[in-house]
Design a protein around this motif. Structure first.
Motif, PDB file in Angstrom:
ATOM      1  N   SER A   1      -7.408   0.971  -1.882  1.00  0.00           N
ATOM      2  CA  SER A   1      -6.387   1.961  -2.239  1.00  0.00           C
ATOM      3  C   SER A   1      -5.968   1.828  -3.696  1.00  0.00           C
ATOM      4  O   SER A   1      -5.770   2.831  -4.396  1.00  0.00           O
ATOM      5  CB  SER A   1      -5.164   1.801  -1.331  1.00  0.00           C
ATOM      6  OG  SER A   1      -5.515   1.955   0.024  1.00  0.00           O
TER       7      SER A   1
ATOM      8  N   LEU B   1       2.137   1.929  -3.591  1.00  0.00           N
ATOM      9  CA  LEU B   1       1.204   1.892  -4.722  1.00  0.00           C
ATOM     10  C   LEU B   1       1.419   3.040  -5.695  1.00  0.00           C
ATOM     11  O   LEU B   1       1.200   2.882  -6.906  1.00  0.00           O
ATOM     12  CB  LEU B   1      -0.241   1.909  -4.219  1.00  0.00           C
ATOM     13  CG  LEU B   1      -0.812   0.599  -3.692  1.00  0.00           C
ATOM     14  CD1 LEU B   1      -2.224   0.826  -3.158  1.00  0.00           C
ATOM     15  CD2 LEU B   1      -0.819  -0.471  -4.772  1.00  0.00           C
TER      16      LEU B   1
ATOM     17  N   ILE C   1       0.840  -1.207   0.000  1.00  0.00           N
ATOM     18  CA  ILE C   1       0.000   0.000   0.000  1.00  0.00           C
ATOM     19  C   ILE C   1       0.872   1.253   0.000  1.00  0.00           C
ATOM     20  O   ILE C   1       0.604   2.228  -0.720  1.00  0.00           O
ATOM     21  CB  ILE C   1      -0.953  -0.014   1.216  1.00  0.00           C
ATOM     22  CG1 ILE C   1      -1.942  -1.173   1.103  1.00  0.00           C
ATOM     23  CG2 ILE C   1      -1.702   1.314   1.335  1.00  0.00           C
ATOM     24  CD1 ILE C   1      -2.756  -1.419   2.359  1.00  0.00           C
TER      25      ILE C   1
ATOM     26  N   LEU D   1      -5.899  -2.631   0.780  1.00  0.00           N
ATOM     27  CA  LEU D   1      -5.099  -2.656  -0.445  1.00  0.00           C
ATOM     28  C   LEU D   1      -5.995  -2.572  -1.677  1.00  0.00           C
ATOM     29  O   LEU D   1      -5.721  -1.802  -2.607  1.00  0.00           O
ATOM     30  CB  LEU D   1      -4.251  -3.925  -0.486  1.00  0.00           C
ATOM     31  CG  LEU D   1      -3.489  -4.209  -1.793  1.00  0.00           C
ATOM     32  CD1 LEU D   1      -2.562  -3.055  -2.152  1.00  0.00           C
ATOM     33  CD2 LEU D   1      -2.706  -5.508  -1.688  1.00  0.00           C
TER      34      LEU D   1
END
Length: 542
Positions: free
Chosen positions: A86, A36, A33, A83
């Motif tokens: 996001s 990302l 995360i 996750l």
């Protein structure tokens, strides 16, 4: 979004080695995360997560003990949900490994199945009686060495394991097993997952008569293989015809979830491209498949052309090409003998895979031009490498952690000791340093991916090859009233090519080491040119 996967680009994340958030030296979901933004900045469409489900980690997560939970090593189901949320917020889809040809021997299914021959799950795994002399039921071999059969004293039978003895094969001839596997898939799709990478997709079924495999034909001057597995023709231990109907059941489930997709891994050196085509032929089969055909040391125009033409001549399926992943030596090392400059080879490989017809999978670190890490025996964690050292050093060399920050190892990957070492060569290619360099491999990947997104011909268009001798590979990608002529010099020596009927120049910045004057194209070592022309008005000769 209709068929986003067709011509899409998937970025493979190997969670152990992406980013560690808690200092234990192993990457995790919160770490992914945290990074990302890097993935999104590349311009890819989707993330593929290598295994994150509960596992004893005998084979780094490819031995699953609970299909419906995250291994604490990587985080929790709540971390997984965050996750997904996001990634979706950044426009990224997420697929994950589904490892169901086999489970861990610690999975409750196997624990029950192995208890006796009469329990409700007695037939959920592949059990067989010994020969009268006590030997295994046939000659099938394990990918990781030795017989594919392991004796179980409780049942007084052998069980099949195509990989480690702690990875017993599920029996897909049993409809109850199929139903249970579909149930695990539905669990993750209901949490917002966008699909699956299906591990060893051609290993689900075995020959129910348990016939022995024949040997592979071998020339007199052939040397023996490092791994005996590579001496058999696996006609009966995998790639069985029953697999087709099972994959249709998988696709039927995925069709219940709009935009969900599937990528099948075909592990069959004899029939790779043919199985890829069969497993993706039609709207009731898998969406995409890849094989190991481009994950080998072969680096010739004939090889690339032959595999692409074979695939598209045999049906309406769709491929997903890749040059590196977590199971093979990184292509920057495999193909180094065909180059003099790592930077030029990295650019050429990127342009080649991203202009082929099909979808694309990029492996983490590929965008940095990472080569294979030189791992010492005492640093190994991979059971394959430990078993076959030094003839096969295993897979750890392609799995070492991402170097994020400038400076010495571990380059921001962890505050602890990384589970595999980051060495000087990889450390020097860190993300921070390449972010600041407009001429870096990372910058090139971003430019190329952004340009590709604007080219319909490269996403869904057709492909036509020109007849050129080695080491030149040339093809036309077509869509609408515009063609792209793609020409690659797959060698460390300069080559000169004639482009007839071409009124244009190599496109910047996506071409490299290319000069074009009066239809004469000069390509330096690993040089390549992509030229935009009106539809159908060009030819290539050498």
């Amino acid at each position: 979004m209709k068929e986003w996967w067709r011509g899409g680009v998937i970025y493979q994340v190997y969670p152990r080695s992406f980013q560690d958030s808690n200092g234990d030296g192993v990457g995790d979901l919160p770490g992914i995360i945290e990074r990302l933004d890097h993935i999104a900045s590349l311009g890819v469409d989707c993330i593929w997560l290598s295994p994150i489900t509960k596992s004893p980690q005998a084979d780094m997560g490819y031995d699953v003990s609970d299909y419906k939970d995250v291994d604490p090593l990587f985080g929790s189901l709540q971390d997984f949900d965050l996750l997904i949320k996001s990634a979706h917020a950044l426009g990224l889809k997420v697929i994950m490994d589904q490892v169901v040809s086999h489970s861990s021997d610690r999975h409750p299914w196997f624990q029950e199945s192995s208890f006796n021959r009469t329990n409700p799950k007695a037939d959920w795994y592949v059990w067989a009686d010994p020969h009268p002399d006590g030997s295994p039921p046939n000659n099938w071999l394990s990918v990781f060495g030795g017989s594919a059969w392991e004796w179980h004293t409780g049942r007084k039978q052998y069980y099949l394991h195509n990989f480690l003895t702690s990875q017993p094969d599920l029996n897909f001839h049993n409809p109850e097993v199929q139903d249970a596997v579909l149930d695990t898939m539905r669990f993750w799709l209901e949490r917002g997952l966008d699909g699956f990478r299906l591990d060893t997709v051609n290993y689900y079924f075995h020959d129910d008569q348990l016939r022995s495999n024949p040997p592979l034909p071998r020339d007199k001057d052939d040397t023996l293989k490092v791994n005996p597995y590579d001496m058999q023709s696996h006609q009966f231990s995998k790639s069985q015809p029953e697999n087709i109907d099972w994959l249709k059941r998988v696709r039927k489930l995925l069709d219940e979830y709009p935009n969900a997709t599937s990528v099948g891994e075909v592990g069959d050196d004899e029939r790779g491209v043919e199985l890829m085509s069969a497993y993706t032929a039609g709207s009731d089969m898998l969406h995409m498949c890849y094989s190991f055909d481009f994950l080998s040391p072969k680096f010739t125009a004939a090889h690339f052309r032959g595999k692409l033409e074979t695939f598209f001549s045999s049906g309406e399926g769709w491929p997903c090409w890749s040059f590196s992943n977590h199971d093979v030596i990184r292509h920057m090392t495999r193909w180094a003998p065909h180059s003099v400059s790592p930077a030029d080879l990295a650019r050429q490989a990127a342009a080649l895979v991203l202009t082929m017809r099909g979808s694309v999978c990029l492996y983490q670190g590929e965008e940095l031009g990472l080569p294979e890490t030189d791992i010492a025996f005492e640093e190994l964690t991979d059971p394959r490498g430990i078993r076959f050292w030094p003839g096969d050093k295993g897979r750890d060399g392609c799995r070492t952690p991402m170097p994020w920050e400038a400076g010495p190892p571990p380059n921001g990957f962890t505050t602890g000791k990384p589970w595999l070492p980051i060495k000087h060569t990889q450390s020097a290619l860190n993300v921070e340093g390449q972010n600041e360099d407009p001429g870096s491999t990372l910058s090139y990947y971003r430019e190329l991916l952004a340009w590709r997104r604007s080219q319909p011909a490269l996403q869904t268009g057709g492909i036509e090859f020109f007849d050129t001798p080695e080491p030149v590979l040339a093809y036309r990608r077509s869509a609408g009233n515009k063609d792209l002529i793609c020409v690659f010099n797959l060698s460390p020596d300069a080559r000169h090519i004639t482009l007839s009927g071409v009124d244009g120049t190599p496109l910047e910045p996506v071409s490299n080491n290319a000069t074009f004057i009066d239809e004469h194209l000069s390509l330096g070592p690993n040089g390549f040119a992509i030229v935009e022309v009106p539809a159908g008005e060009s030819s290539v000769s050498v």
